[in-house]
Design an enzyme around this catalytic site. Structure first.
Site, short mmCIF file in Angstrom:
data_model
loop_
_atom_site.label_atom_id
_atom_site.label_comp_id
_atom_site.label_asym_id
_atom_site.label_seq_id
_atom_site.Cartn_x
_atom_site.Cartn_y
_atom_site.Cartn_z
N GLU B 29 0.84 -1.19 0.00
CA GLU B 29 0.00 0.00 0.00
C GLU B 29 0.88 1.25 0.00
O GLU B 29 1.78 1.37 0.84
CB GLU B 29 -0.91 -0.01 1.24
CG GLU B 29 -1.92 -1.15 1.21
CD GLU B 29 -2.44 -1.53 2.60
OE1 GLU B 29 -2.23 -0.76 3.56
OE2 GLU B 29 -3.03 -2.62 2.71
N LEU B 58 -6.10 -1.88 -0.86
CA LEU B 58 -5.90 -1.95 0.60
C LEU B 58 -6.38 -3.30 1.14
O LEU B 58 -7.48 -3.41 1.67
CB LEU B 58 -6.65 -0.78 1.26
CG LEU B 58 -6.14 -0.33 2.62
CD1 LEU B 58 -6.68 1.06 2.94
CD2 LEU B 58 -6.50 -1.29 3.73
N GLU B 60 -4.40 -6.65 2.97
CA GLU B 60 -3.16 -7.36 3.32
C GLU B 60 -3.18 -8.80 2.84
O GLU B 60 -2.15 -9.33 2.40
CB GLU B 60 -2.91 -7.29 4.83
CG GLU B 60 -2.46 -5.93 5.34
CD GLU B 60 -3.60 -4.90 5.40
OE1 GLU B 60 -4.78 -5.30 5.35
OE2 GLU B 60 -3.30 -3.69 5.49
N GLN B 82 2.09 -2.13 5.79
CA GLN B 82 2.36 -0.75 6.22
C GLN B 82 2.73 -0.64 7.71
O GLN B 82 3.61 0.14 8.08
CB GLN B 82 1.15 0.12 5.90
CG GLN B 82 1.49 1.57 5.76
CD GLN B 82 0.41 2.31 4.99
OE1 GLN B 82 -0.65 2.60 5.55
NE2 GLN B 82 0.65 2.62 3.73
N PHE B 83 2.06 -1.41 8.54
CA PHE B 83 2.40 -1.53 9.96
C PHE B 83 2.19 -3.00 10.34
O PHE B 83 1.22 -3.61 9.90
CB PHE B 83 1.48 -0.67 10.83
CG PHE B 83 1.75 0.81 10.73
CD1 PHE B 83 2.53 1.46 11.68
CD2 PHE B 83 1.22 1.56 9.69
CE1 PHE B 83 2.77 2.83 11.59
CE2 PHE B 83 1.45 2.92 9.59
CZ PHE B 83 2.24 3.57 10.54
N ASP B 85 1.00 -4.00 12.89
CA ASP B 85 -0.33 -4.06 13.52
C ASP B 85 -1.44 -4.39 12.52
O ASP B 85 -2.53 -4.78 12.93
CB ASP B 85 -0.65 -2.71 14.17
CG ASP B 85 0.48 -2.22 15.05
OD1 ASP B 85 0.31 -2.20 16.27
OD2 ASP B 85 1.55 -1.87 14.50
N ILE B 87 -1.17 -6.54 9.92
CA ILE B 87 -0.81 -7.74 9.13
C ILE B 87 -1.85 -8.85 9.28
O ILE B 87 -1.89 -9.78 8.47
CB ILE B 87 0.59 -8.25 9.56
CG1 ILE B 87 1.24 -9.00 8.39
CG2 ILE B 87 0.52 -9.12 10.81
CD1 ILE B 87 2.74 -9.22 8.56
N PRO B 89 -5.06 -9.47 8.67
CA PRO B 89 -5.85 -10.01 7.55
C PRO B 89 -5.03 -10.97 6.67
O PRO B 89 -5.61 -11.80 5.97
CB PRO B 89 -6.25 -8.76 6.76
CG PRO B 89 -6.23 -7.66 7.78
CD PRO B 89 -5.08 -8.00 8.69
N HIS B 129 -0.46 1.07 16.10
CA HIS B 129 0.71 1.44 15.30
C HIS B 129 1.98 1.24 16.14
O HIS B 129 2.95 1.96 15.97
CB HIS B 129 0.66 2.90 14.83
CG HIS B 129 -0.51 3.23 13.96
ND1 HIS B 129 -1.77 3.46 14.45
CD2 HIS B 129 -0.60 3.39 12.62
CE1 HIS B 129 -2.59 3.75 13.46
NE2 HIS B 129 -1.91 3.71 12.33
#
Lengths: 361, 325
Positions: B29, B58, B60, B82-83, B85, B87, B89, B129
């Site tokens: 993303e 968007l 994961e 992206q984070f 946190d 991951i 999905p 995050h």
């Protein structure tokens, strides 16, 4: 030759390709379907006898599977679920390799690591299946993007059922494929039941195929008991994908004649009358009638085909049962390309336990 | 050598790998036009184009599932989540698919995906995050898990990850993305997996850390040195495979162990390391093993400075181990 296929929405229907199966190809397809059905029938018995641990039958779905596989090139990649024996056979996977996998012996390419029906054959570009529902769908999209990047003129085809259309990866996969115009065919065998959940409780959508429209590409419904209709729909989708026209979702409407698996009792959720109704359009019988009408098949010849198929199943089974079991410590292999020191230590610990007689393989 | 921040080193590592091998691509993303929300992929789209730098929808599970398909087909995808946190999905794809492909296919289908993802607290990122959930991945057979703490290791370990034949979780300590800089070798200079890094030699106590906790451990060692306590600091950096020999050898020398991580204590990576030291170095221990970690609560926003281990807590724990034996 896609008379059995219908586009479900306002998008332009796929144009009919100038392809159809020759009489010889139809007969070959029929043989594969008979072999698939004969394997199912034998394996349900073998599971009850304890000779294999589990089985997932595909009876009722043979025309969808074989018709689809027939429309593909040998270079196309298959991302199957665990119910695709007709596809494996049509791709040229030998029955003996399949029985090696059902037993999990030393001839099993996946080394006895998975339950029956979770097989894969790199040579036939048939990716090893897993149990989670729908996970192969996004993977097929990734492989299609990779193939295009490598300028390989192939498509990827992913197989899944009606239940999988509710999974995360179905929606993610269709969305990614739409965005990237991936050369992927999403081949949904709607067999009406996701274990005990009927199709109408899986989704409020009128068809499964129409879900493709939300992702910006064609969805097509096809009679999955009609081998030639399936062949035509897949051939069309394949030609479009190769021409850069993007993915297609094909909903092949079929019926699962047997249980979800040998652990399932379908009498708990559906009636015998419903099964009987669908058996009136048994895909194997349907193609038999088609071949008979065309003068390709008669009753004695059909009997011979069935006997040959059953004989082949018996020979494959016996060969697989004679093959030695997998090596005990082999379950430590293939975690990584090379074992970590930790895995080596655990394997040594296991070997010592065997030597000391604590563990008896 | 070039002076770089940690996030710049990640960027240079990606560019280096992509220049050397046309099969390497990145996806995730905001990784393309935007260059990543932390700018880790800045400039890659311009140099390598849309076919090799994919801005994804968007999702994961879409990112990781697609990356798996690419890797099966012979590409070398580097997926950015992206984070850490976010991951989850993709957890099914990582745990059920990525980690098991080689194994379940009997070696027919290797699946060398690299998943890069920023992790950890200290940036006022709140519950979603900030987390350090590396243990989930360390617990899953078939995944390698590495966490750099220096710019040189960020580039060197990333190059190794991209060359590796197996899936790698590459966790980046975002708190020190820009606060840490250092000399980074130019070119394809790789840092091998499975080797801990000796940050500081010492004789009285071994402090084990990784990621953003390495500078914290070093700061604590400075404090301890002023008090006459000689602390050895070891950056584990490769959690799977783990340099067990280095950990055991250090404790055999010092007789004391303090394990530092941001993650919650219960079933955290420190629990595994403590068990290892108890199994392999019990008779060298002069004091109970200490753990300085996040607490067994969700990650707090306003009070993160109290949740995260700091130098004072690490020094305190080290002092206690020295006093107790």
């Amino acid at each position: 030759m896609n008379s059995g296929a219908s586009s479900t929405g306002t998008r332009s229907p796929p144009s009919a390709p100038a392809v159809s199966l020759t009489p010889a190809e139809l007969l070959e397809s029929y043989k594969t379907m008979v072999l698939s059905r004969a394997t199912d029938e034998r394996c349900l018995t073998l599971q009850r006898q304890g000779r294999i641990g589990f089985y997932v039958p595909a009876s009722g779905q043979e025309a969808a599977q074989v018709g689809c596989a027939r429309a593909l090139s040998g270079d196309d990649w298959i991302f199957p679920a665990y119910r695709e024996i007709g596809v494996a056979l049509a791709r040229g996977v030998s029955l003996e390799r399949l029985f090696d996998q059902f037993i999990g012996n030393s001839g099993d390419l996946s080394k006895g690591r998975q339950m029956p029906n979770h097989y894969g054959f790199r040579e036939q570009r048939f990716v090893t299946a897993s149990s989670p529902i729908g996970t192969q769908i996004t993977q097929a999209v990734g492989a299609a993007i990779a193939a295009r990047r490598k300028r390989d003129p192939i498509v990827t085809v992913t197989f899944f059922g009606d239940g999988a259309t509710s999974s995360n990866d179905f929606h993610a996969g269709l969305n990614f494929a739409g965005v990237y115009r991936a050369p992927t065919i999403f081949f949904c065998q709607n067999n009406q039941w996701a274990i005990s959940l009927p199709r109408e409780k899986q989704t409020r959508s009128a068809t499964l195929a129409e879900k493709a429209h939300a992702y910006g590409f064609d969805g097509v419904v096809v009679d999955g008991t009609d081998l030639e209709a399936v062949y035509g729909a897949v051939a069309t989708a394949r030609a479009r994908a190769l021409a850069g026209q993007g993915p297609t979702l094909i909903e092949a409407q079929v019926y699962r004649f047997g249980p979800h698996s040998t652990s399932d009792d379908p009498h708990r959720y559906r009636t015998d009358a419903e099964v009987a109704h669908w058996k009136e359009t048994d895909p194997v019988q349907r193609l038999k009638q088609r071949l008979s009408a065309a003068g390709q098949l008669d009753e004695p010849r059909d009997q011979m085909l069935w006997e040959a198929a059953r004989g082949e199943v018996s020979r494959a089974l016996e060969a697989a049962e004679r093959r030695p079991p997998v090596e005990p410590a082999s379950f430590f292999d293939d975690v990584f390309a090379r074992p970590t020191p930790r895995l080596e230590a655990e394997r040594a610990e296991f070997d010592a336990l065997v030597q000391q007689g604590v563990v008896k393989p | 050598m070039t002076e770089l921040t940690l996030v710049q080193a990640v960027n240079r590592g990606l560019a280096e790998a992509m220049r050397r091998d046309p099969n390497v691509l990145v996806l995730g993303e905001d990784v393309g036009v935007n260059g990543g929300v932390f700018r880790a992929t800045d400039g890659l789209l311009k140099e390598f184009g849309e076919e090799r730098v994919l801005d994804t929808p968007l999702s994961e599970t879409g990112i990781v599932g697609t990356a798996i398909g690419m890797a099966l087909y012979g590409l070398k995808p580097v997926a950015e989540i992206q984070f850490l946190d976010f991951i989850y999905p993709a957890f099914d794809q990582i745990v059920s698919e990525l980690a098991k492909f080689r194994y379940r296919s009997g070696g027919q289908y290797p699946c060398p995906v690299v998943i890069r993802t920023p992790y950890g607290g200290g940036i006022k990122g709140g519950l979603y995050h900030s987390q350090s959930t590396e243990a989930y991945f360390c617990h899953t057979a078939g995944l390698k898990v590495v966490i750099p703490s220096t710019p040189a290791d960020a580039k060197g370990l990333l190059l190794t990850a991209i060359q590796d034949e197996d899936p790698v979780m590459f966790l980046e300590p975002k708190r020190i993305y820009r606060s840490v800089s250092g000399e980074v070798p130019d070119g394809d200079v790789r840092v091998p997996f499975g080797r801990a890094r000796l940050v500081r030699d010492g004789t009285d106590v071994s402090i084990f850390a990784y990621g953003a906790m390495v500078p914290v451990a070093s700061e604590a060692a400075d404090t301890l040195a002023a008090e006459g306590i000689s602390a050895e600091v070891i950056d584990l950096r490769s959690l799977v495979p783990l340099d067990e020999a280095a950990a055991v050898a250090s404790v055999e020398k010092t007789g004391r162990a303090v394990i530092v991580h941001e993650a919650a204590r219960f079933c955290g990576f420190g629990a595994e390391l403590a068990a290892l030291l108890a199994e392999k170095a019990l008779y060298s221990l002069k004091a109970p093993i200490a753990r300085v970690t996040g607490y067994d609560t969700p990650f707090p926003y306003a009070l993160e400075h109290l949740y995260l281990p700091n130098a004072a807590r690490v020094a305190h724990a080290a002092r206690e181990t020295v006093r107790s034996g």
